[in-house]
Design an enzyme around this catalytic site. Structure first.
Site, PDB file in Angstrom:
ATOM      1  N   CYS A  84       0.816  -1.207   0.000  1.00  0.00           N
ATOM      2  CA  CYS A  84       0.000   0.000   0.000  1.00  0.00           C
ATOM      3  C   CYS A  84       0.854   1.263   0.000  1.00  0.00           C
ATOM      4  O   CYS A  84       1.632   1.480  -0.914  1.00  0.00           O
ATOM      5  CB  CYS A  84      -0.975  -0.058   1.173  1.00  0.00           C
ATOM      6  SG  CYS A  84      -2.368   1.066   1.069  1.00  0.00           S
ATOM      7  N   HIS A  85       0.760   2.090   1.038  1.00  0.00           N
ATOM      8  CA  HIS A  85       1.488   3.358   1.121  1.00  0.00           C
ATOM      9  C   HIS A  85       2.900   3.207   1.683  1.00  0.00           C
ATOM     10  O   HIS A  85       3.634   4.191   1.787  1.00  0.00           O
ATOM     11  CB  HIS A  85       0.701   4.361   1.965  1.00  0.00           C
ATOM     12  CG  HIS A  85      -0.506   4.900   1.275  1.00  0.00           C
ATOM     13  ND1 HIS A  85      -1.691   4.193   1.205  1.00  0.00           N
ATOM     14  CD2 HIS A  85      -0.707   6.051   0.604  1.00  0.00           C
ATOM     15  CE1 HIS A  85      -2.565   4.903   0.525  1.00  0.00           C
ATOM     16  NE2 HIS A  85      -2.004   6.040   0.141  1.00  0.00           N
TER      17      HIS A  85
END
Length: 188
Positions: free
Chosen positions: A113-114
């Protein structure tokens, strides 16, 4: 629903997880479960001791701070996502150093993800093929990565994934890469 099977595939391995408040709960809990079910010891690392809390309320006890941790003590690194988590970690110099050290030592690193933000800050994505949450595409390509839209991407011991929907593919590859050990092509 079936329960995971315990194995000894990763017996004797120690896996570092770096996160802080605001992590995406399942992006910590699913990989943690996968590596411990495979026999590894998981260690929670964060900028401060105490407990950290995910954006959906999961609380995790911190075993060590980023400042008191050496990548040489671990076999692999997992970086859960979450916007707030990733944004705060990339400002923590010790977390940035740790991420860089795992790459320099050729050890498997999983980012979802991030989490790619921390790796951009560490300067380790240039020339690597990876994926992430789609909003990081420009940040990663500007840092020299080749971004692709796939559920999991493996590049010489570095694996990346997009979202919690990709966790089954991510955790399976994570266990496999940790089992393989260091990779000569995994460099900072």
């Amino acid at each position: 629903m079936s329960t995971p099977t315990q194995t000894d595939e990763l017996a004797g391995k120690t896996v570092a997880f770096i996160a802080t408040n605001g992590f995406e709960d399942s992006e910590l809990t699913a990989p943690w479960q996968a590596v411990t079910d495979a026999g590894a010891t998981a260690v929670m690392i964060s900028p401060a001791l105490g407990d950290i809390e995910g954006k959906n309320g999961h609380r995790q006890h911190v075993d060590r701070t980023t400042a008191q941790t050496d990548a040489a003590d671990f076999d692999a690194l997992v970086l859960p996502g979450g916007v707030v988590n990733a944004d705060n970690l990339r400002l923590d110099e010790a977390a940035v150093r740790l991420a860089r050290d795992f790459f320099a030592q050729g050890k498997p690193v999983g980012a979802i993800c991030h989490a790619g933000w921390l790796l951009v800050e560490a300067g380790v994505v240039e020339g690597r093929t990876m994926t992430s949450f789609p909003s990081l595409r420009t940040d990663l390509t500007n840092a020299g990565a080749s971004w692709v839209d796939e559920d999991v991407v493996v590049d010489e011991g570095f694996l990346s994934s997009r979202t919690p929907d990709d966790l089954p593919a991510f955790t399976a590859k994570l266990v496999e890469e940790i089992g393989e050990g260091t990779h000569d092509g995994q460099t900072a």
